[in-house]
Structure formats: C-alpha cells, structure tokens
Design a protein around this motif. Structure first.
Motif, PDB file in Angstrom:
ATOM      1  N   VAL A  90      37.354  -0.673  19.181  1.00 43.14           N
ATOM      2  CA  VAL A  90      36.886  -1.215  17.901  1.00 43.14           C
ATOM      3  C   VAL A  90      36.909  -0.109  16.854  1.00 43.14           C
ATOM      4  CG1 VAL A  90      34.933  -2.300  16.737  1.00 43.14           C
ATOM      5  CG2 VAL A  90      35.369  -2.816  19.131  1.00 43.14           C
ATOM      6  N   ASP A  91      37.442  -0.430  15.667  1.00 46.27           N
ATOM      7  CA  ASP A  91      37.380   0.475  14.520  1.00 46.27           C
ATOM      8  C   ASP A  91      36.275   0.001  13.586  1.00 46.27           C
ATOM      9  OD1 ASP A  91      39.524   1.916  15.448  1.00 46.27           O
ATOM     10  OD2 ASP A  91      40.950   1.171  13.958  1.00 46.27           O
ATOM     11  N   VAL A  92      35.371   0.912  13.246  1.00 50.89           N
ATOM     12  CA  VAL A  92      34.295   0.606  12.306  1.00 50.89           C
ATOM     13  C   VAL A  92      34.561   1.435  11.047  1.00 50.89           C
ATOM     14  CG1 VAL A  92      31.805   0.647  11.912  1.00 50.89           C
ATOM     15  CG2 VAL A  92      32.698   0.236  14.228  1.00 50.89           C
TER      16      VAL A  92
ATOM     17  N   SER B  56      36.852   8.492   6.707  1.00 55.45           N
ATOM     18  CA  SER B  56      36.945   8.457   8.165  1.00 55.45           C
ATOM     19  C   SER B  56      36.434   7.127   8.687  1.00 55.45           C
ATOM     20  CB  SER B  56      36.114   9.586   8.781  1.00 55.45           C
ATOM     21  OG  SER B  56      36.618  10.839   8.400  1.00 55.45           O
ATOM     22  N   LYS B  57      36.739   6.840   9.931  1.00 50.76           N
ATOM     23  CA  LYS B  57      36.248   5.637  10.603  1.00 50.76           C
ATOM     24  C   LYS B  57      35.663   6.048  11.948  1.00 50.76           C
ATOM     25  CE  LYS B  57      40.707   4.700  12.782  1.00 50.76           C
ATOM     26  NZ  LYS B  57      41.816   3.766  12.946  1.00 50.76           N
ATOM     27  N   VAL B  58      34.896   5.152  12.543  1.00 47.56           N
ATOM     28  CA  VAL B  58      34.357   5.375  13.883  1.00 47.56           C
ATOM     29  C   VAL B  58      35.190   4.528  14.849  1.00 47.56           C
ATOM     30  CG1 VAL B  58      32.346   5.153  15.382  1.00 47.56           C
ATOM     31  CG2 VAL B  58      32.038   5.794  12.981  1.00 47.56           C
ATOM     32  N   VAL B  59      35.728   5.172  15.868  1.00 49.60           N
ATOM     33  CA  VAL B  59      36.517   4.485  16.886  1.00 49.60           C
ATOM     34  C   VAL B  59      35.670   4.402  18.157  1.00 49.60           C
ATOM     35  CG1 VAL B  59      38.628   4.515  18.263  1.00 49.60           C
ATOM     36  CG2 VAL B  59      38.663   5.377  15.910  1.00 49.60           C
ATOM     37  N   LEU B  60      35.380   3.167  18.574  1.00 47.23           N
ATOM     38  CA  LEU B  60      34.563   2.929  19.759  1.00 47.23           C
ATOM     39  C   LEU B  60      35.426   2.360  20.877  1.00 47.23           C
ATOM     40  CD1 LEU B  60      31.608   1.071  18.036  1.00 47.23           C
ATOM     41  CD2 LEU B  60      31.550   3.398  18.906  1.00 47.23           C
TER      42      LEU B  60
END
Length: 124
Positions: A40-42, A82-86
């Motif tokens: 998931v990209d946040v 930037s993004k958070v990659v989960l």
C-alpha cells in the motif's frame, strides 16, 4: 539373508515415511491460499506533513486485526514529496478495503493506493 531382510524393511519404513510427508505437503497445497500479501502507498497531503510520524501512525492501523504490517518505509515521490510504503499480510477473508479506508481516515493523508496483492499459503 537376515541382514538383507532388515535392510529392506528399514528402506521400506523410510520410503513410507517420505511418501506420507509428501502427501501432507500435497494436501496443504490443495487447500489454497490462506493469506494475501499486500503493498500500500500512503501519500501525504502536502510537503509539511511529517512522513515519519505518518509512517508510525499507519503501522498502528491494523483494520481491526485484519492486517499485520511486515514493513514500512518512507520513499521519495518527486520535488521533495515522499510517501509511506507499507507491506503486510492479511488473513483469508480479511477486508482489505476496510484497511485502506482506515488508512485514508488518518490526518495528513491525501490518498491510499493498493499497489499489489498476492495470495500466499502461509503467514509470514
């Protein structure tokens, strides 16, 4: 002759045990996927959003116990954003859409994208 008979019996027992183990593995494969690996990209709302804090907040969102996060990292997008990659694992029958909705409800989140989902047969 007795030694040969004992060796043959020993081989037969080992062969039967191996065959039984192989049958159990085959049966496990027939069961099918029991989990789903997701990525998931946040994406944050803007440059001022603290992506480190956002990363920590996302790791606390488990969708009511539906997902177990395996990793989280902050990755650059462009122009300082930037993004958070989960990456996580969801049990069979778990509602992935509900997890995405919970993440979308976090403060500072612009969007959440389900990038990948792959069925797997074991929990990691």
């Amino acid at each position: 002759a007795a030694a040969i008979g004992a060796a043959q019996e020993s081989f037969r027992v080992a062969f039967d045990a191996s065959k039984s183990s192989s049958n159990r593995a085959t049966e496990a494969l027939k069961v099918g996927p029991t989990h789903t690996l997701i990525e998931v990209d946040v994406r944050p709302e803007d440059l001022e959003t603290d992506t480190g804090a956002l990363k920590n907040a996302t790791l606390l969102c488990d969708g009511g116990g539906v997902v177990r996060w395996l990793s989280a990292e902050v990755a650059p997008i462009a122009f300082g954003l930037s993004k958070v990659v989960l990456k996580g694992v969801v049990e069979q029958g778990g509602d992935i859409d509900a997890v995405v909705e919970v993440l979308e409800g976090l403060g500072g989140v612009l969007s959440v994208d389900l990038v990948d989902e792959q069925p797997c047969t074991a929990a990691l």
